[in-house]
Design a protein around this motif. Structure first.
Motif, mmCIF file in Angstrom:
data_model
loop_
_atom_site.group_PDB
_atom_site.id
_atom_site.type_symbol
_atom_site.label_atom_id
_atom_site.label_comp_id
_atom_site.label_asym_id
_atom_site.label_seq_id
_atom_site.Cartn_x
_atom_site.Cartn_y
_atom_site.Cartn_z
ATOM 1 N N LYS A 9 0.830 -1.210 0.000
ATOM 2 C CA LYS A 9 0.000 0.000 0.000
ATOM 3 C C LYS A 9 0.862 1.258 0.000
ATOM 4 N N ARG A 10 1.962 1.232 0.783
ATOM 5 C CA ARG A 10 2.853 2.395 0.793
ATOM 6 C C ARG A 10 3.467 2.604 -0.586
ATOM 7 N N PHE A 11 3.880 1.505 -1.202
ATOM 8 C CA PHE A 11 4.434 1.608 -2.561
ATOM 9 C C PHE A 11 3.399 2.198 -3.512
ATOM 10 N N ALA A 12 2.170 1.686 -3.446
ATOM 11 C CA ALA A 12 1.119 2.143 -4.347
ATOM 12 C C ALA A 12 0.803 3.618 -4.127
ATOM 13 N N TYR A 13 0.802 4.038 -2.879
ATOM 14 C CA TYR A 13 0.502 5.432 -2.565
ATOM 15 C C TYR A 13 1.496 6.360 -3.265
ATOM 16 N N HIS A 14 2.786 6.073 -3.082
ATOM 17 C CA HIS A 14 3.810 6.957 -3.645
ATOM 18 C C HIS A 14 3.953 6.777 -5.155
ATOM 19 N N ALA A 15 3.808 5.534 -5.638
ATOM 20 C CA ALA A 15 3.869 5.318 -7.088
ATOM 21 C C ALA A 15 2.701 5.998 -7.779
ATOM 22 N N GLY A 16 1.534 5.949 -7.172
ATOM 23 C CA GLY A 16 0.355 6.582 -7.754
ATOM 24 C C GLY A 16 0.508 8.090 -7.849
ATOM 25 N N ILE A 17 1.059 8.701 -6.807
ATOM 26 C CA ILE A 17 1.255 10.155 -6.843
ATOM 27 C C ILE A 17 2.333 10.515 -7.874
ATOM 28 N N ALA A 18 3.406 9.721 -7.919
ATOM 29 C CA ALA A 18 4.445 9.969 -8.930
ATOM 30 C C ALA A 18 3.846 9.873 -10.331
ATOM 31 N N PHE A 19 2.991 8.886 -10.544
ATOM 32 C CA PHE A 19 2.303 8.709 -11.833
ATOM 33 C C PHE A 19 1.474 9.945 -12.174
ATOM 34 N N TRP A 71 10.094 13.011 -7.940
ATOM 35 C CA TRP A 71 11.248 12.200 -7.565
ATOM 36 C C TRP A 71 11.263 11.886 -6.070
ATOM 37 N N GLU A 72 10.696 12.764 -5.263
ATOM 38 C CA GLU A 72 10.557 12.452 -3.837
ATOM 39 C C GLU A 72 9.659 11.235 -3.651
ATOM 40 N N HIS A 73 8.534 11.213 -4.343
ATOM 41 C CA HIS A 73 7.632 10.064 -4.226
ATOM 42 C C HIS A 73 8.237 8.820 -4.875
ATOM 43 N N TYR A 74 9.025 9.014 -5.904
ATOM 44 C CA TYR A 74 9.746 7.884 -6.501
ATOM 45 C C TYR A 74 10.647 7.237 -5.447
ATOM 46 N N CYS A 75 11.412 8.053 -4.740
ATOM 47 C CA CYS A 75 12.317 7.530 -3.712
ATOM 48 C C CYS A 75 11.543 6.829 -2.596
ATOM 49 N N LEU A 76 10.438 7.416 -2.170
ATOM 50 C CA LEU A 76 9.632 6.806 -1.114
ATOM 51 C C LEU A 76 9.033 5.478 -1.579
#
Length: 797
Positions: free
Chosen positions: A710-720, A765-770
């Motif tokens: 879920k954490r991955f999806a949260y940050h990947a979704g925002i990066a997207f 890129w911040e959300h990418y790193c997270l």
């Protein structure tokens, strides 16, 4: 500048002749040492002293000790752990950093200031290595990852330069032709960038203000890339078979003209099939040249052009040699090698307009050929295969015909003796490091080609002194503690780049294969029992489903479900259909005139444009109901599990509706970043989460792993979503398949409107790193997710 460039043109030949005279004097000194064997007794004594710390006599008890066996250095994390466990890490790092200070920074190791700096660097690296080795599970070192690099850039306040160079490296790799080695091009570029950054860091002290430090590091990254670009797009390109002989001559002339005039000529007279590649190379080199030239101080401009010309001309002379020509003199073989190896190091300081330490020019001039001869020895088999002329390939071919040819391996040892005693004044630390490096190079060669072939080569290149040959051979067999951190990093980087390429190929193949399978599952059939009144609705639904969709969501579910959780592909087909039906329905609603009023989607007119809004609304509702029906048909799973999945799915659908409502209500309003993140997650991140969590529910995965997903999806979704916002401003309609600048027309609040383009990129890129950091907590093979994340932030549609 024009006056200076006229002077360059007038004096170019003089520059080279003066440099050649200096190289000839150096070579004459080395030649006499080889002919008279004066280096042998001196170096024999050096090795005898050196070996006391490197040849150990073990007791028989050591064979029974457990837990201390040396691991293969290719196992990066275990090897670093072993060095620390055995107490060898400090010495290992000391010789490694000392070597970098000599080779890359041109320092003398007998300087107390240099030794103090080395100890500080060793302590910093050791602290980082121990921490990262303890935290990792055999993954690539964090500082070799894009996320690790960006995190460092954030600390230094140079995110803009980091984003710039990440894009540049990606584009270079994408443009490298198949005849060249993309991985080696990337590695060389990264190595040069790191080297230039090291120079700048060494130039700055602790008293350097943060703003000035950031400015200089930003400049160093851009200079490193600009200078490093000459390796793949000048050296490697001219060495490859990409260009014809005539094109190589034309290309060399263009580069020579730029160095002599200070201006890059236009790309005229080229008639190639791959003009796009040549135009890209020309554009990049021109920009790089102009950037380097633009940061030069007036007093360093002439030095930069002079050293650049000597560097290029010596390479050009070397490159023009033909292995079939049996008449090259020793001077013709070695003088260009001395000049290109020394000027390549001197030019880095020139590029930086850095101040020269006392003796720097002297050390760098004499040091260069040491590395070049070591590199040519390591590459001699590849060079021979390619027909390249190096001192080693030429000696291998003509040694029996030409008694006058100097043995390059003997010259190598003469260079080592000269460096230790004539350049570095018999300094003990220097002797230690240089001999460590020499023996390490031979050990690595022996390991790479095998003992039999190595012994055969040593028979050819051995000196006329049997005792010295035996001593060197003994050291290669018995000496320990001669390995270096930069070699470990090089091996790790090569492994990482090859692994990354293989993973990327697997990712792309999976995308293509699974996408085709999913496309075959999606269309809603019409049969004899289908009511006529229902057929237009099915046709409308299929029209939307047939669009050129990326199918990222169901593909993600398939990969996680089948590859990672071991679910049956046929059993989860209904789930894949439901995800794409739900996603397509959401797009239909988003495109309506009452919402985003989009005219095109997936490269075609939107559904309400083809039919009308009422039909589009009904089709969206129809697809939602079809999605629910598909989920209810997951009959190969436990009923309670399926019910949990449907409850989760319904909750996520509610959340997505809330996200779209937030988006509509935000039009004309300026949102805070927190509000934008929340809206974005509910609009986009939720869908990524569902694709990961729904197969995990079916596989009955434990909650901690689901939380990481879920954490991955949260940050990947925002990066997207941020990338989408950037593409809406910067994208190409023909590539995107939908209009650009829609957000501006709709008065929508986006990451770009709130943060600006530069700020939006930083946030992406911040959300990418997270997201990358969240992936480290997922106990699965996450290669596909990593490459998906890379795609999300690097895509152009």
């Amino acid at each position: 500048m024009n006056r200076v460039n006229e002077e360059f043109t007038d004096h170019a030949d003089l520059w080279y002749r003066l440099a050649e005279q200096k190289a000839a004097q150096y070579f004459a000194t080395l030649y006499m040492q080889v002919m008279e064997k004066t280096y042998v007794p001196i170096l024999t004594k050096d090795i005898e002293v050196w070996k006391r710390n490197h040849v150990h006599h073990r007791s028989w008890l050591s064979f029974f000790s457990r837990g201390k066996r040396k691991p293969d250095s290719r196992d990066y994390h275990r090897y670093i752990g072993w060095l620390d466990y055995t107490g060898k890490l400090d010495e290992y790092l000391d010789r490694s950093v000392s070597y970098i200070y000599m080779r890359d920074l041109g320092k003398a190791l007998d300087s107390p200031d240099t030794q103090t700096r080395i100890q500080h660097v060793v302590a910093d690296i050791k602290k980082h290595l121990i921490h990262s080795t303890a935290a990792k599970r055999g993954e690539q070192p964090e500082y070799m990852s894009v996320a690790g690099f960006y995190r460092w850039a954030q600390k230094e306040g140079i995110e803009i330069a980091a984003m710039w160079v990440i894009d540049k490296l990606k584009n270079v790799a994408a443009h490298i032709p198949k005849e060249m080695n993309a991985e080696q091009a990337q590695r060389k570029l990264i190595k040069i960038i790191v080297g230039v950054v090291l120079h700048v860091i060494e130039e700055m002290g602790e008293e350097t203000p943060p703003a000035e430090r950031s400015r200089r590091l930003d400049e160093a990254i851009r200079l490193g890339y600009s200078y490093g670009l000459t390796y793949p797009f000048v050296d490697d390109l001219l060495d490859s078979q990409v260009l014809t002989a005539g094109e190589k001559e034309q290309y060399s002339h263009m580069i020579r003209t730029a160095l002599l005039t200070g201006f890059v000529p236009e790309l005229n007279g080229w008639a190639r099939n791959d003009m796009e590649f040549i135009q890209y190379v020309h554009s990049e080199l021109r920009d790089a040249f102009e950037y380097i030239k633009g940061v030069q101080r007036p007093e360093t401009v002439s030095t930069f052009f002079e050293q650049s010309y000597v560097f290029f001309h010596s390479q050009d002379l070397d490159r023009a040699k033909d292995l079939s020509n049996a008449d090259y003199t020793n001077e013709e073989l070695y003088l260009p090698v001395i000049l290109k190896s020394s000027s390549s190091r001197l030019i880095v300081r020139s590029v930086l307009s850095a101040r020269m330490d006392k003796g720097f020019d002297h050390r760098m001039f004499y040091y260069g050929i040491y590395n070049q001869l070591a590199d040519d020895f390591a590459d001699m088999f590849d060079d021979m295969k390619d027909g390249a002329v190096t001192p080693y390939t030429y000696y291998l071919k003509y040694r029996n015909q030409r008694s006058d040819l100097i043995n390059p391996f003997e010259l190598y040892w003469a260079v080592i003796s000269h460096l230790i005693h004539n350049v570095y004044h018999s300094d003990a630390k220097t002797r230690e490091v240089i001999l460590d490096r020499a023996i390490n190079g031979l050990k690595r060669c022996k390991q790479r080609i095998g003992t039999e072939k190595y012994n055969e080569i040593m028979e050819i290149f051995a000196s006329d002194n049997p005792e010295f040959n035996r001593l060197v051979g003994q050291m290669v067999r018995k000496a320990e503690d001669v390995d270096f951190f930069d070699k470990l990093l090089r091996d790790q980087m090569n492994t990482t780049l090859k692994s990354d390429r293989k993973e990327k190929e697997d990712y792309q193949n999976t995308i293509q294969t699974v996408r085709e399978q999913i496309n075959n599952l999606l269309l809603i059939p019409k049969n004899n029992g289908t009511p006529k009144v229902k057929e237009p609705l099915i046709d409308a639904a299929n029209y939307s489903l047939e669009g050129d969709g990326k199918r990222i969501r169901p593909i993600l579910t398939w990969v996680m479900g089948v590859n990672e959780y071991g679910l049956n592909a046929a059993a989860i087909a209904p789930l894949l259909r439901s995800l794409e039906y739900m996603h397509t329905a959401s797009l239909i609603f988003d495109d309506l005139p009452s919402q985003d009023n989009a005219p095109t989607r997936r490269g075609r007119p939107t559904l309400h444009k083809v039919h009308n809004s009422a039909t589009a609304e009904l089709t969206g509702l129809f697809l939602i109901q079809k999605a629910i029906k598909e989920q209810a048909s997951l009959d190969q799973f436990d009923a309670k599990t399926v019910l949990s999945l449907m409850q989760y799915s319904a909750q996520k659908a509610e959340d997505m509706c809330m996200g779209q409502a937030m988006d509509l209500h935000s039009k004309g309003k300026v949102l805070t970043l927190d509000q934008l993140n929340m809206m974005c997650f509910y609009k986009t991140g939720i869908a990524f989460e569902a694709c990961l969590v729904m197969p995990a529910i079916l596989a009955q995965v434990k909650e901690p792993e689901i939380a990481s997903l879920k954490r991955f999806a949260y940050h990947a979704g925002i990066a997207f979503q941020i990338k989408d916002d950037l593409l809406d401003v910067e994208g190409d309609l023909l590539v995107l398949g939908k209009p650009t600048r829609q957000d501006i027309q709709n008065n929508s609040s986006t990451f770009v409107s709130v943060l600006g383009q530069e700020g939006a990129r930083k946030e992406m890129w911040e959300h990418y790193c997270l997201a990358v950091e969240a992936l480290r907590e997922v106990p699965r093979n996450t290669a596909f997710l990593k490459h998906l994340l890379d795609y999300l932030v690097n895509r152009d549609r």
